[in-house]
Motif scaffolding. Structure first.
Motif, PDB file in Angstrom:
ATOM      1  N   ILE A 192      -0.989  -2.010  -1.659  1.00  0.00           N
ATOM      2  CA  ILE A 192      -2.085  -1.953  -2.636  1.00  0.00           C
ATOM      3  C   ILE A 192      -1.504  -1.782  -4.030  1.00  0.00           C
ATOM      4  O   ILE A 192      -0.576  -0.996  -4.224  1.00  0.00           O
ATOM      5  CB  ILE A 192      -3.036  -0.765  -2.344  1.00  0.00           C
ATOM      6  N   MET A 193      -2.028  -2.534  -4.980  1.00  0.00           N
ATOM      7  CA  MET A 193      -1.620  -2.332  -6.370  1.00  0.00           C
ATOM      8  C   MET A 193      -2.858  -2.161  -7.235  1.00  0.00           C
ATOM      9  O   MET A 193      -3.808  -2.938  -7.129  1.00  0.00           O
ATOM     10  CB  MET A 193      -0.782  -3.504  -6.881  1.00  0.00           C
ATOM     11  N   SER A 194      -2.810  -1.141  -8.054  1.00  0.00           N
ATOM     12  CA  SER A 194      -3.918  -0.889  -8.965  1.00  0.00           C
ATOM     13  C   SER A 194      -3.789  -1.803 -10.174  1.00  0.00           C
ATOM     14  O   SER A 194      -2.726  -1.866 -10.790  1.00  0.00           O
ATOM     15  CB  SER A 194      -3.876   0.579  -9.411  1.00  0.00           C
ATOM     16  N   SER A 197      -1.096  -0.537 -12.537  1.00  0.00           N
ATOM     17  CA  SER A 197      -0.021  -1.245 -11.815  1.00  0.00           C
ATOM     18  C   SER A 197       0.738  -0.349 -10.837  1.00  0.00           C
ATOM     19  O   SER A 197       1.850  -0.681 -10.434  1.00  0.00           O
ATOM     20  CB  SER A 197       0.973  -1.891 -12.781  1.00  0.00           C
ATOM     21  N   PHE A 203       1.905   0.933  -7.436  1.00  0.00           N
ATOM     22  CA  PHE A 203       2.014   0.227  -6.158  1.00  0.00           C
ATOM     23  C   PHE A 203       2.073   1.252  -5.023  1.00  0.00           C
ATOM     24  O   PHE A 203       2.808   2.222  -5.097  1.00  0.00           O
ATOM     25  CB  PHE A 203       3.283  -0.630  -6.180  1.00  0.00           C
ATOM     26  N   THR A 238       2.022   1.809  -0.594  1.00  0.00           N
ATOM     27  CA  THR A 238       1.917   1.276   0.763  1.00  0.00           C
ATOM     28  C   THR A 238       1.258   2.380   1.585  1.00  0.00           C
ATOM     29  O   THR A 238       1.530   3.565   1.389  1.00  0.00           O
ATOM     30  CB  THR A 238       3.281   0.921   1.375  1.00  0.00           C
TER      31      THR A 238
END
Lengths: 361, 106
Positions: free
Chosen positions: B24-26, B30, B32, B34
């Motif tokens: 997932i990346m916001s 940004s 990151f 897992t």
């Protein structure tokens, strides 16, 4: 190791394409002098074809999606495509000249959750930038767009392609980027046209100018470390693969053709004829690209720079051998460290007609 | 009585399941992430309508060998962390819309 590197390693082991660069069109409202594309529509994928392809890419595990062109906004369905991509939860990056981005477009890109917009700026002076794009008023419109995008809170990066005609404006573009509060990137790479025409390679900057760029602290950070002689290459380097092209990344053209990278014109299949995942998994060309390790490179495996060179397998392929050297990268390694590459030394031997410093293809 | 907490996936994120692990990346900062197996189940179940406590009892405790108290404690911690990065939205009332969960492939 960072989480991102860990995931990349995992994707490599599992054969998952984490990054795809997709050109939505080759049509463009600018006519940049260094552009390697033609600007005609030879039968672009339809909206439905692209939406289906995006679903296939999501199923294949693609996470990073770069939408580029041509100029992406030349497609009337551009926002519908971005909407579809974001619905499928891709991390979307858009490359554009931004000339067609006004406040409403900037707002829409923000609403859609686009991660980053990369915008080409060739000079801080309109007379130079507009002469390169051949579109009067383009610098003004591009800068306005950057302001609109920034006001929406979007992440914008300015990308400058360094050529002989704008090499004096590098500092000016950097200052402009600072004023606009956006990161700045510089790329001295000019590639032949897709039809094989190499005339635009004459736009490349001289090697000595490249040397100056590599010694610019503002651009490279620690100059001493950046320009240090390469350390001896160990087995890890020799057993390593050259870059992510074909391993965890690939490129798809507006016509559905799949290649290892935008700079690596080796056709691997077409999504109009086959499912993306079948091309990715089974294409003979992808398998060949994946089989190449540094120790298999014909000249570069014996080069002092083998572990640190930016050797582009795509440019090497364009020169005639994907396992061979990419002379533009030989030049970069030489200008960075002062140490000639194995390719340069070989060409400088008596009987070789090639000059020591060769960046022409 | 402790109020129910509802969680929904934020739309300003990118996400993909890679080899059984959710990346997932916001888009906001940004960051990151897992997610492990348990966190992935919670994230996929974050539809804005199902209370967190129900996700824990109906999904986590059923699928993983963990007691409800421990599962709830871990879930609360996970939700707080992801909400700080804008990955999850948290509310004491049901949340109208949640971004779709990515397909459970490859």
């Amino acid at each position: 190791m960072s989480l991102l590197l860990e995931m990349n390693q995992k994707a490599l082991e599992l054969g998952i394409p984490t990054s795809v660069h997709m050109d939505l069109t080759y049509r463009c409202n600018e006519r940049c002098v260094h552009c390697y594309l033609d600007h005609e529509d030879h039968g672009e994928m339809t909206t439905a074809e692209i939406e289906d392809l995006l679903t296939q890419l999501a199923d294949a595990g693609v996470f990073f999606l770069t939408l580029s062109g041509g100029e992406v906004l030349m497609r009337r369905d551009f926002f519908r495509i971005v909407e579809c991509a974001r619905r499928l939860l891709f991390n979307v990056k858009v490359k554009t000249n931004a000339v067609m981005i006004g406040e409403p477009e900037a707002r829409r890109l923000r609403q859609l959750g686009v991660e980053q917009i990369q915008i080409s700026v060739y000079s801080h002076r309109a007379e130079v930038h507009d002469a390169i794009t051949k579109l009067p008023g383009s610098l003004r419109r591009t800068i306005n767009a950057i302001r609109f995008l920034k006001s929406q809170g979007l992440k914008v990066t300015v990308a400058n392609v360094l050529m002989a005609i704008n090499s004096n404006d590098n500092a000016g573009v950097m200052a402009l980027a600072r004023e606009l509060e956006v990161p700045y990137t510089l790329d001295p790479t000019i590639t032949p046209k897709l039809d094989g025409d190499t005339s635009i390679l004459g736009l490349r900057i001289e090697g000595s100018e490249l040397g100056e760029v590599f010694r610019n602290r503002e651009l490279v950070g620690d100059v001493e470390a950046f320009c240090a002689p390469p350390p001896p290459a160990g087995d890890d380097v020799m057993d390593g693969y050259p870059c992510s092209a074909g391993h965890t990344a690939c490129y798809i053209s507006p016509y559905g053709e799949v290649f290892p990278c935008v700079q690596f014109p080796l056709p691997c299949g077409n999504v109009r004829k086959q499912k993306f995942v079948d091309i990715w998994r089974d294409s003979r060309q992808f398998k060949e690209v994946r089989s190449i390790r540094a120790r298999d490179l014909t000249v570069c495996s014996s080069c002092a720079h083998v572990g640190t060179c930016t050797r582009c397998p795509g440019l090497a392929y364009i020169e005639g051998n994907m396992r061979g050297p990419s002379t533009a990268d030989c030049e970069k390694s030489f200008q960075r460290t002062g140490i000639p590459s194995a390719n340069m030394l070989m060409r400088a031997r008596p009987g070789s007609a090639a000059p020591l410093v060769q960046i022409q293809i | 009585m402790i109020a129910a907490r509802y969680i929904a996936r934020n739309s300003a994120i990118a996400a993909r399941l890679v080899g059984g692990e959710m990346m997932i990346m916001s888009a906001t900062d940004s960051t990151f992430f897992t997610l492990n197996d348990v966190a992935t189940v919670i994230w996929q179940a974050a539809d804005g309508r199902t209370p967190l406590s129900e996700i824990v009892t109906a999904k986590i405790c059923q699928e993983f060998d963990v007691c409800p108290e421990e599962a709830e404690r871990d879930a609360e911690q996970f939700v707080n962390e992801l909400s700080q990065h804008g990955i999850l939205r948290v509310s004491e009332l049901p949340i109208g819309s949640s971004s779709p969960a990515p397909p459970e492939r490859p």
